[in-house]
Design a protein around this motif. Structure first.
Motif, short mmCIF file in Angstrom:
data_model
loop_
_atom_site.label_atom_id
_atom_site.label_comp_id
_atom_site.label_asym_id
_atom_site.label_seq_id
_atom_site.Cartn_x
_atom_site.Cartn_y
_atom_site.Cartn_z
N TYR A 104 0.81 -1.21 0.00
CA TYR A 104 0.00 0.00 0.00
C TYR A 104 0.85 1.27 0.00
N GLY A 105 2.15 1.12 -0.01
CA GLY A 105 3.02 2.29 0.00
C GLY A 105 3.40 2.70 1.41
N PHE A 106 4.00 3.87 1.49
CA PHE A 106 4.45 4.40 2.78
C PHE A 106 3.25 4.69 3.67
N TRP A 107 3.32 4.27 4.94
CA TRP A 107 2.15 4.37 5.82
C TRP A 107 1.71 5.81 6.04
N LYS A 108 2.65 6.75 6.02
CA LYS A 108 2.28 8.15 6.24
C LYS A 108 1.44 8.70 5.09
N THR A 109 1.64 8.17 3.88
CA THR A 109 0.83 8.60 2.74
C THR A 109 -0.62 8.17 2.94
N ALA A 110 -0.81 6.93 3.36
CA ALA A 110 -2.18 6.44 3.61
C ALA A 110 -2.81 7.17 4.78
N TYR A 111 -2.04 7.42 5.83
CA TYR A 111 -2.58 8.11 6.99
C TYR A 111 -2.96 9.55 6.65
N ALA A 112 -2.15 10.21 5.84
CA ALA A 112 -2.46 11.58 5.43
C ALA A 112 -3.75 11.62 4.62
N ARG A 113 -3.94 10.64 3.74
CA ARG A 113 -5.18 10.59 2.94
C ARG A 113 -6.37 10.30 3.85
N PHE A 114 -6.18 9.44 4.85
CA PHE A 114 -7.24 9.16 5.83
C PHE A 114 -7.65 10.43 6.56
N CYS A 115 -6.68 11.20 7.03
CA CYS A 115 -6.97 12.45 7.75
C CYS A 115 -7.70 13.44 6.85
N LYS A 116 -7.29 13.51 5.59
CA LYS A 116 -7.93 14.44 4.66
C LYS A 116 -9.39 14.07 4.45
N TRP A 117 -9.67 12.80 4.16
CA TRP A 117 -11.05 12.36 3.93
C TRP A 117 -11.87 12.42 5.20
N ARG A 118 -11.21 12.24 6.34
CA ARG A 118 -11.91 12.37 7.63
C ARG A 118 -12.32 13.81 7.87
N ASN A 119 -11.44 14.74 7.59
CA ASN A 119 -11.69 16.14 7.93
C ASN A 119 -12.56 16.87 6.92
N ASP A 120 -12.46 16.50 5.62
CA ASP A 120 -13.25 17.23 4.63
C ASP A 120 -14.64 16.63 4.37
N GLY A 121 -14.98 15.57 5.11
CA GLY A 121 -16.31 15.00 5.00
C GLY A 121 -16.50 14.02 3.86
N SER A 148 -11.48 10.27 14.47
CA SER A 148 -10.82 9.14 13.81
C SER A 148 -11.59 7.85 14.06
N PHE A 149 -12.05 7.66 15.29
CA PHE A 149 -12.82 6.46 15.61
C PHE A 149 -14.11 6.43 14.80
N LEU A 150 -14.79 7.57 14.69
CA LEU A 150 -16.02 7.64 13.91
C LEU A 150 -15.73 7.43 12.42
N ALA A 151 -14.58 7.90 11.95
CA ALA A 151 -14.22 7.70 10.54
C ALA A 151 -14.10 6.21 10.22
#
Length: 268
Positions: A69-86, A253-256
């Motif tokens: 899946y690539g570097f874990w920080k890349t996936a985590y950053a995308r997770f945070c973005k989709w979590r925060n922008d709805g 994050s838990f709700l995401a």
């Protein structure tokens, strides 16, 4: 992605465990936001969503994400973005195609925290803000859910584990068009405030009264059995270990992860 032989002998890509199938991906691929600034990522939205599914199903830390899946920080950053922008909420709502409002069931379940979950140590009101409460089972967070007659989720809300089941109910019912619906719930939802709210919205209710109720009402016990769909839904999302136990410090994050689990189930 793994390669396999089809019936005609042609190599085809088969989804690995925890990943979306082609049919599931087609249902949601159009809802992800396009890149607006910066250099586009080499990892596709599908790869990143599958990475989030792997984390949700396995319960592993982000740093243990497999290299495919690539570097874990890349996936985590995308997770945070989709979590925060709805984005995750948008996809969840888009999958609610013609929900069956004939019966609407409400329930909650408490989920325990690990020793790494929860708010920042010694911060003022952090546990309150992150929906963490201390009850008989220790520190817990409650997921309140409403599902339709088919058991498909309609709405989620988090509270601390020591908050009574009925407290967020009226606010949740205000967010749904339940006129003409029959609302199913256990005795915890039989308060006068909830019954008056449902009546004012043109809904009916099948909620048994408490044994000490001064003016008990009749209940259709045969219809009440249909409430099992909401309990079945909770059982399904508990297959996702990141939901079955709260590992996240942030309630968002838990709700995401709850939304990710629900999206996966709705696309099946």
């Amino acid at each position: 992605i793994q390669w396999c032989k089809s019936e005609n002998g042609v190599d085809e890509m088969a989804p690995s465990r925890y990943e979306l199938t082609d049919e599931q991906w087609k249902q949601i691929e159009g809802f992800f936001p396009p890149y607006t600034t910066g250099r586009p990522s080499k990892r596709s939205n599908r790869e990143m969503f599958n990475a989030m599914l792997w984390i949700a199903r396995s319960g592993a830390p982000w740093r243990d994400l497999p290299e495919r899946y690539g570097f874990w920080k890349t996936a985590y950053a995308r997770f945070c973005k989709w979590r925060n922008d709805g984005t995750l909420i948008l996809i969840f709502q888009a999958l609610q195609i013609e929900p069956d409002f004939e019966n609407v069931s409400i329930d909650q379940q408490a989920f325990a925290l690990t020793n790494i979950g929860g708010g920042k140590k010694n911060a003022i009101d952090t546990e309150v803000a992150q929906h963490i409460g201390v009850s008989r089972g220790g520190k817990t967070t409650k997921i309140h859910a409403i599902v339709d007659a088919l058991g498909n989720p309609l709405l989620f809300q988090l509270t601390a584990g020591n908050v009574h089941d009925s407290q967020p109910a009226c606010d949740m019912f205000d967010q749904l068009p339940i006129a003409g619906s029959n609302v199913l719930g256990d005795k915890a939802y039989g308060t006068k405030a909830i019954r008056d709210k449902l009546t004012s919205k043109g809904a009916h209710y099948t909620i048994p009264p408490r044994t000490n109720a001064k003016e008990p009402w009749s209940v259709d016990w045969y219809l009440y059995k249909e409430r099992h769909v909401v309990e079945c839904f909770f059982n399904k999302i508990k297959h996702f270990r990141r939901v079955a136990t709260r590992y996240d410090k942030l309630a968002t994050s838990f709700l995401a992860f709850v939304y990710i689990a629900a999206i996966f189930k709705l696309t099946q």
